[in-house]
Design a protein around this motif. Structure first.
Motif, PDB file in Angstrom:
ATOM      1  N   TYR A 103      26.052  21.677  26.886  1.00 64.64           N
ATOM      2  CA  TYR A 103      25.346  21.524  28.162  1.00 64.64           C
ATOM      3  C   TYR A 103      25.912  22.608  29.065  1.00 64.64           C
ATOM      4  O   TYR A 103      27.128  22.677  29.260  1.00 64.64           O
ATOM      5  N   ILE A 104      25.026  23.486  29.568  1.00 63.95           N
ATOM      6  CA  ILE A 104      25.484  24.585  30.422  1.00 63.95           C
ATOM      7  C   ILE A 104      24.967  24.390  31.848  1.00 63.95           C
ATOM      8  O   ILE A 104      24.029  23.634  32.086  1.00 63.95           O
ATOM      9  N   GLU A 105      25.591  25.097  32.796  1.00 64.89           N
ATOM     10  CA  GLU A 105      25.265  24.947  34.221  1.00 64.89           C
ATOM     11  C   GLU A 105      23.778  25.077  34.516  1.00 64.89           C
ATOM     12  O   GLU A 105      23.216  24.299  35.293  1.00 64.89           O
ATOM     13  N   ASP A 106      23.126  26.045  33.913  1.00 70.56           N
ATOM     14  CA  ASP A 106      21.713  26.291  34.202  1.00 70.56           C
ATOM     15  C   ASP A 106      20.816  25.113  33.833  1.00 70.56           C
ATOM     16  O   ASP A 106      19.699  25.004  34.357  1.00 70.56           O
ATOM     17  N   MET A 107      21.270  24.226  32.981  1.00 72.00           N
ATOM     18  CA  MET A 107      20.454  23.074  32.590  1.00 72.00           C
ATOM     19  C   MET A 107      20.279  22.083  33.742  1.00 72.00           C
ATOM     20  O   MET A 107      19.336  21.302  33.739  1.00 72.00           O
ATOM     21  N   PHE A 108      21.160  22.143  34.750  1.00 70.46           N
ATOM     22  CA  PHE A 108      20.986  21.290  35.932  1.00 70.46           C
ATOM     23  C   PHE A 108      19.760  21.709  36.741  1.00 70.46           C
ATOM     24  O   PHE A 108      19.232  20.936  37.525  1.00 70.46           O
ATOM     25  N   LYS A 109      19.308  22.954  36.550  1.00 68.01           N
ATOM     26  CA  LYS A 109      18.199  23.492  37.335  1.00 68.01           C
ATOM     27  C   LYS A 109      16.853  23.384  36.623  1.00 68.01           C
ATOM     28  O   LYS A 109      15.833  23.727  37.209  1.00 68.01           O
ATOM     29  N   THR A 110      16.851  22.953  35.372  1.00 66.48           N
ATOM     30  CA  THR A 110      15.599  22.879  34.628  1.00 66.48           C
ATOM     31  C   THR A 110      15.038  21.464  34.700  1.00 66.48           C
ATOM     32  O   THR A 110      15.724  20.533  35.099  1.00 66.48           O
ATOM     33  N   GLY A 111      13.809  21.329  34.295  1.00 65.32           N
ATOM     34  CA  GLY A 111      13.183  20.022  34.391  1.00 65.32           C
ATOM     35  C   GLY A 111      12.692  19.462  33.075  1.00 65.32           C
ATOM     36  O   GLY A 111      12.094  18.397  33.040  1.00 65.32           O
ATOM     37  N   HIS A 112      12.932  20.186  31.970  1.00 59.19           N
ATOM     38  CA  HIS A 112      12.432  19.683  30.690  1.00 59.19           C
ATOM     39  C   HIS A 112      13.184  20.333  29.529  1.00 59.19           C
ATOM     40  O   HIS A 112      13.885  21.333  29.679  1.00 59.19           O
ATOM     41  N   ASP A 113      13.020  19.720  28.371  1.00 60.24           N
ATOM     42  CA  ASP A 113      13.768  20.103  27.178  1.00 60.24           C
ATOM     43  C   ASP A 113      13.536  21.551  26.760  1.00 60.24           C
ATOM     44  O   ASP A 113      14.480  22.257  26.402  1.00 60.24           O
ATOM     45  N   GLU A 114      12.309  22.008  26.808  1.00 59.84           N
ATOM     46  CA  GLU A 114      12.010  23.378  26.396  1.00 59.84           C
ATOM     47  C   GLU A 114      12.759  24.384  27.277  1.00 59.84           C
ATOM     48  O   GLU A 114      13.323  25.369  26.781  1.00 59.84           O
ATOM     49  N   ALA A 115      12.795  24.138  28.572  1.00 59.26           N
ATOM     50  CA  ALA A 115      13.521  25.026  29.488  1.00 59.26           C
ATOM     51  C   ALA A 115      15.023  24.970  29.223  1.00 59.26           C
ATOM     52  O   ALA A 115      15.712  25.990  29.320  1.00 59.26           O
ATOM     53  N   ASN A 116      15.527  23.793  28.886  1.00 59.25           N
ATOM     54  CA  ASN A 116      16.951  23.678  28.548  1.00 59.25           C
ATOM     55  C   ASN A 116      17.296  24.540  27.339  1.00 59.25           C
ATOM     56  O   ASN A 116      18.301  25.254  27.338  1.00 59.25           O
ATOM     57  N   ARG A 117      16.472  24.470  26.318  1.00 59.42           N
ATOM     58  CA  ARG A 117      16.731  25.276  25.114  1.00 59.42           C
ATOM     59  C   ARG A 117      16.663  26.764  25.432  1.00 59.42           C
ATOM     60  O   ARG A 117      17.450  27.562  24.914  1.00 59.42           O
ATOM     61  N   ALA A 118      15.741  27.154  26.308  1.00 56.72           N
ATOM     62  CA  ALA A 118      15.611  28.571  26.684  1.00 56.72           C
ATOM     63  C   ALA A 118      16.857  29.055  27.426  1.00 56.72           C
ATOM     64  O   ALA A 118      17.294  30.194  27.213  1.00 56.72           O
ATOM     65  N   THR A 119      17.439  28.212  28.282  1.00 60.32           N
ATOM     66  CA  THR A 119      18.640  28.635  29.012  1.00 60.32           C
ATOM     67  C   THR A 119      19.808  28.846  28.063  1.00 60.32           C
ATOM     68  O   THR A 119      20.587  29.784  28.235  1.00 60.32           O
ATOM     69  N   VAL A 120      19.917  28.000  27.058  1.00 56.77           N
ATOM     70  CA  VAL A 120      21.006  28.152  26.084  1.00 56.77           C
ATOM     71  C   VAL A 120      20.764  29.388  25.221  1.00 56.77           C
ATOM     72  O   VAL A 120      21.681  30.176  24.965  1.00 56.77           O
ATOM     73  N   ARG A 121      19.535  29.573  24.792  1.00 55.71           N
ATOM     74  CA  ARG A 121      19.187  30.712  23.936  1.00 55.71           C
ATOM     75  C   ARG A 121      19.474  32.054  24.618  1.00 55.71           C
ATOM     76  O   ARG A 121      19.743  33.056  23.956  1.00 55.71           O
ATOM     77  N   ALA A 122      19.475  32.080  25.940  1.00 57.64           N
ATOM     78  CA  ALA A 122      19.640  33.327  26.685  1.00 57.64           C
ATOM     79  C   ALA A 122      21.097  33.766  26.827  1.00 57.64           C
ATOM     80  O   ALA A 122      21.357  34.858  27.337  1.00 57.64           O
ATOM     81  N   VAL A 123      22.053  32.940  26.381  1.00 59.47           N
ATOM     82  CA  VAL A 123      23.462  33.234  26.605  1.00 59.47           C
ATOM     83  C   VAL A 123      24.237  33.217  25.288  1.00 59.47           C
ATOM     84  O   VAL A 123      24.086  32.292  24.487  1.00 59.47           O
ATOM     85  N   ALA A 124      25.062  34.243  25.067  1.00 64.26           N
ATOM     86  CA  ALA A 124      25.923  34.272  23.883  1.00 64.26           C
ATOM     87  C   ALA A 124      26.958  33.148  23.976  1.00 64.26           C
ATOM     88  O   ALA A 124      27.377  32.758  25.075  1.00 64.26           O
TER      89      ALA A 124
END
Length: 136
Positions: A86-107
């Motif tokens: 669980y990363i910080e940016d996930m607090f700003k998203t509203g759904h699962d797909e966006a959560n996965r995208a935030t994780v995918r964007a970071v090494a």
């Protein structure tokens, strides 16, 4: 009863109470949904009401600072353990797909982790979480 495996969840120690609970719930759901065999059988009360099944074993929740979480996370990855993040940016998203995208964007080594869960052999999880304190 002693289990061969262990479930550990680590949350960052500077989060608000609601954030700690939210992160813990999401990470627990990842272990439940992603690790076969960790869920027991459904419950039933004496009146015949049925209840959802839960983990078959205890879940230990730890807290740590950002650096300690990153170190433990790297240990878990190096050991090839089952891990959820669980990363910080996930607090700003509203759904699962966006959560996965935030994780995918970071090494992995650059993730702004606020928590992670790990499941694996008891001694391996103990080594990954060595030095972390149980959440009060």
């Amino acid at each position: 009863m002693r289990f061969d495996t262990k479930i550990g969840i680590v949350v960052r120690d500077d989060l608000a109470a609601w954030q700690r609970l939210n992160v813990t719930a999401f990470l627990a759901s990842a272990v439940a949904g992603g690790v076969p065999g960790v869920i027991g059988e459904p419950y039933e009360d004496a009146s015949g009401n049925t209840y959802l099944a839960m983990f078959r074993q205890p879940v230990l929740v730890y807290e740590a600072g950002a650096e300690a979480i990153s170190t433990a996370h790297a240990r878990a990855l190096a050991r090839g353990m089952d891990v959820a993040v669980y990363i910080e940016d996930m607090f700003k998203t509203g759904h699962d797909e966006a959560n996965r995208a935030t994780v995918r964007a970071v090494a992995a080594e650059e993730m702004p982790l606020v928590g992670f869960a790990v499941h694996g052999p008891r001694n391996g999880v103990d080594k990954v979480l060595k030095g972390l304190r149980l959440h009060p």
